[in-house]
Structures are given as structure tokens and as C-alpha cells.
Design a protein around this motif. Structure first.
Motif, mmCIF file in Angstrom:
data_model
loop_
_atom_site.group_PDB
_atom_site.id
_atom_site.type_symbol
_atom_site.label_atom_id
_atom_site.label_comp_id
_atom_site.label_asym_id
_atom_site.label_seq_id
_atom_site.Cartn_x
_atom_site.Cartn_y
_atom_site.Cartn_z
ATOM 1 N N ASP A 32 0.890 -0.958 0.115
ATOM 2 C CA ASP A 32 0.190 0.303 0.267
ATOM 3 C C ASP A 32 1.139 1.568 -0.426
ATOM 4 O OD1 ASP A 32 -2.679 1.522 0.088
ATOM 5 O OD2 ASP A 32 -3.382 0.835 1.714
ATOM 6 N N GLN A 133 -10.756 0.996 -3.609
ATOM 7 C CA GLN A 133 -9.580 1.493 -2.784
ATOM 8 C C GLN A 133 -10.481 1.432 -1.109
ATOM 9 O OE1 GLN A 133 -5.878 2.023 -3.391
ATOM 10 N NE2 GLN A 133 -6.586 1.300 -1.123
ATOM 11 N N TRP A 137 -9.160 -0.864 2.214
ATOM 12 C CA TRP A 137 -8.395 0.023 3.149
ATOM 13 C C TRP A 137 -9.422 -0.748 4.659
ATOM 14 C CZ3 TRP A 137 -7.911 5.781 1.700
ATOM 15 C CH2 TRP A 137 -6.671 5.678 1.001
ATOM 16 N N VAL A 195 -0.212 -2.812 -6.305
ATOM 17 C CA VAL A 195 -1.477 -2.782 -4.902
ATOM 18 C C VAL A 195 -2.203 -3.808 -6.372
ATOM 19 C CG1 VAL A 195 -3.304 -1.114 -6.804
ATOM 20 C CG2 VAL A 195 -4.053 -1.984 -4.961
#
Length: 424
Positions: A32, A133, A137, A195
Motif C-alpha cells: 500500500d 480503495q 482499506w 496494489v
């Protein structure tokens, strides 16, 4: 007599030689950070350098407003993210790489149209990837440490942007900024691939949602609706400010590219240094307290820009605005995570992005129209921005409880949320 052969030199035979393997969390954090670093370099170029380059190439005030509106036009398209946005980390990486490589269009010629094309391509890749995204997270980082860990990611992102702006500041006196732009585009494209290597089990589930469903996910929850209102007000002033700040840089103070890049460098450095601290505050005291404090600082920064008589004042305002951006970037993903279920976070992120995108698309033109007509100058335009940011900051303070209960900053997230609901 045959002597026994020595054992093979390996970690299995010699445990002391074995290196600890990183945990899945550590590996995801490292990847990340790598991806965020690439995003930070490209975002620094797009947000700080290209508007001022376009101004020097003859773009007028309404053109600057149009350039400032492009990221928000891209954000409106997240209404359709449930249908068209990437569903896997691998596709997210490809989308971001394409946005970074699109910056190479500026190398053909620094014409405002090419700058606009490159800017829009970058922001649309960023906006369409934002819902996934947010879900990544929420999946990979435990809630108790999410603010701290995202603070690390934010630090990496803005540290990379600081390095990019430093390189441009140095290059402005030697070879120029064009070669640096090419390097930044390549670095951004390569780093975005990190990613795709993250371990995010089950992230593809619950990613399909309609445009109306994403809006309903926001306005159907009272606290999210109040947060959206506060951000609409604060962000209305903030999104119109860059075009006016560019006018302060070029028209009022006559700054060259070196000075402009230095101001952007200081802003990114301020964000880099403080975002980790804001992330820790958000983990301890809640995202609402964090964003409330940050928006109050941002209101002071806009006031300083409005009356800046010299470059020294610009530097101070830039430092404060960088601190504000750190607070908003640290708190915003946590606001969504704290007030939306995990499976709903992609839809909520898309809904909020599209709402803020519509605001950002309209506001720069509303503020710049009287400037273009000669009714007010850049100072008057920034005062309009100041009124909006101040109203948003006060609403955030009310939601967080800071306006009436100063010691709320020491409470945990759940206590802060209950207090905010009571006050709202």
C-alpha cells in the motif's frame, strides 16, 4: 572410517538463520505504501504544478476554473462506479497506471488543452478507483489501528509528492521541469502495480450498486447526511481556492515557477509531517474530532491567502493548508468506515464522491464568474471561499462536540459518535 557429511546450510537445520516472514498485514502495508508513493508523485504534479503552468501559457481565470473543476467532474462519474469501476486490485492497478501515463500528453506541448486532457485522465482514474480503495482499506486494516496505519500510508504518499516537487524546484534552474514530469509519470505507473499484489480476500463481493443506490446509501443515514453537508460547505470554499491562489501567485505577487514549486513543496512537506499525527488522533479520538480541527486551521489559511502581501505570508498559509489537507486525508476514509457497514462502504464512498464532485464542478465557476466580470478581484473571491470554509468548519465542530465540549477529544470513537448524534 567415513566421516558424516555436514548438514545442509539451511533455515530448517539452523533455525537461527531463519528470517521472520512478514505477516499478511505487514506485506499489505508495504505494498500500500509503495502504491501510495507513486500516486503521491503524480498527484503533486497535477495539483500543484500544472495549473500554474497553464496560467503562464495564457489560460484565463475561467479556464483556471475549468481546470479546477476537472477532478470533480471525474468524481461525479463515480455514480456509475458500481457498474464500471474495477472490481479487483489488479484492475485497480491497471487503471491507475493508465492515469499516470496519460500525463505524458503534456510533453507534446504545454498547451492548456493538453494539460486539461492529462489532468482529467489522471483524476478519472483516481475517482473510479476510490470506492474499491475504500473497501480494500476497510478489509486489510483492523479498525483499532486503521487511523495509525492509514497515517503511514498518507505519509508515504505525501513524502513522495514532496520529493517530486523538490526535484522540479531544482530542475527549474537547470534542465527544466519537463524531464521530471516524464520520470514522475513512469514512476507513478510502475508503483501503481503494487496494489495488484495485495492480499484482500473477498473484496470483489458486494461491489455492484446503482447510481441511485450510492446516493441513497449516503442520505439514508443521518450522520452521513450531516457529514456530507459539512463537507459540502467546507469543500465549496476549498475547491474554488486553487484557481484564486494561482492568481495571487502570478498576478498579485509575480512569482516564477521556482517559487510556486517551492510553495507546493512546503505544502506537501507540511502534509507529510503531520498526516501521521492526525491519523493517531483519529484512532484515539475519532475522525470527526480530527477533521473538525483540520478544517478550522484551513479556514485560517484561506484568510491569509486572501490578504497575502508577500511570499512569506504565502509560505505560512501554505504550511497551514498542508496541515489541513493532512487532517482531511487522514480522517475521510475513517469517517466512512465508522458510519457505514463494510459491505456498504464502496457504495457510500461512491455516493459521497459524486455529491462532492457535483459541488466541485459548480463552485469554481460560481466563484470565478464575478472575478471574470471584474466585480471582485482575487481577494474578494477568496473572501467568498472563506465564508464557505468557515461555515463548514463550524458545522464539523458542532458534530464532533468541540464547539461545546473541549474534552471530547480524549474519548474513544464510539463515545464521540454518540455525542455527535446527540448534538446534531
Amino acid at each position: 572410517m567415513a566421516w558424516p557429511l555436514p548438514p545442509t546450510l539451511s533455515a530448517s537445520n539452523y533455525p537461527a538463520l531463519a528470517l521472520p516472514r512478514p505477516s499478511t498485514l505487514q506485506r499489505n502495508l508495504a505494498l500500500d505504501l509503495w502504491s501510495a508513493a507513486g500516486l503521491g508523485t503524480t498527484m503533486a504534479i497535477v495539483a500543484v504544478l500544472l495549473p500554474s503552468v497553464a496560467r503562464r501559457e495564457g489560460l484565463d481565470s475561467m479556464g483556471l476554473a475549468a481546470l479546477a473543476a476537472l477532478p470533480f467532474l471525474a468524481s461525479i462519474l463515480t455514480l456509475f462506479a458500481g457498474r464500471f469501476s474495477p472490481r479487483t486490485p489488479g484492475r485497480l492497478a491497471v487503471l491507475r497506471a493508465a492515469g499516470a501515463l496519460g500525463l505524458l500528453a503534456v510533453l507534446v506541448a504545454p498547451h492548456p488543452i493538453l494539460i486539461a486532457v492529462a489532468t482529467f485522465g489522471f483524476w478519472i482514474s483516481f475517482a473510479l478507483g476510490a470506492p474499491l480503495q475504500q473497501r480494500i482499506w476497510a478489509t486489510v486494516y483492523p479498525s483499532a489501528d486503521r487511523g495509525r496505519l492509514l497515517g503511514y500510508v498518507g505519509t508515504g504518499r505525501f513524502a513522495a509528492g514532496t520529493i517530486a516537487l523538490l526535484a522540479i524546484t531544482v530542475a527549474a534552474t537547470t534542465s527544466g521541469w519537463v524531464p521530471i514530469l516524464a520520470v514522475v509519470a513512469a514512476v507513478g505507473a510502475i508503483s501503481s502495480l503494487a496494489v495488484s499484489r495485495m492480499s484482500v480476500p473477498g473484496v470483489e463481493r458486494s461491489q455492484e450498486f446503482s447510481a441511485t443506490g450510492s446516493i441513497r446509501a449516503v442520505i439514508g443515514q443521518p450522520m452521513l447526511r450531516r457529514i456530507a453537508t459539512a463537507q459540502l460547505l467546507f469543500g465549496a470554499g476549498l475547491v474554488a481556492a486553487p484557481a484564486l491562489i494561482a492568481m495571487v501567485h502570478i498576478d498579485r505577487l509575480g512569482l516564477d515557477i521556482e517559487a510556486i514549486a517551492l510553495a507546493g513543496l512546503i505544502s506537501y512537506l507540511s502534509t507529510t509531517v503531520t498526516i501521521g499525527l492526525w491519523g493517531r488522533l483519529a484512532s484515539r479520538s475519532g475522525a470527526l474530532v480530527t477533521i473538525s480541527a483540520g478544517t478550522l486551521i484551513g479556514t485560517v489559511a484561506i484568510a491569509m491567502y486572501a490578504f497575502a502581501p508577500d511570499f512569506a505570508t504565502v509560505i505560512i498559509a501554505t504550511l497551514l493548508l498542508g496541515t489541513t489537507m493532512a487532517a482531511v486525508n487522514a480522517a475521510w476514509p475513517l469517517l466512512i468506515a465508522e458510519h457505514a457497514a463494510t459491505d456498504d462502504q464502496a457504495a457510500v464512498a461512491a455516493g459521497l464522491n459524486s455529491i462532492m464532485g457535483l459541488r466541485g464542478l459548480i463552485t469554481p465557476f460560481l466563484v470565478m464568474a464575478p472575478v471574470q466580470a471584474g466585480i471582485v478581484n482575487e481577494t474578494g473571491g477568496l473572501l467568498i471561499c472563506l465564508a464557505a470554509t468557515g461555515a463548514g468548519a463550524l458545522l464539523y465542530a458542532r458534530l464532533s462536540g468541540l464547539s461545546s465540549v473541549p474534552h471530547v477529544a480524549g474519548r474513544r470513537v464510539r463515545h464521540g459518535a454518540r455525542r455527535a448524534l446527540a448534538l446534531a
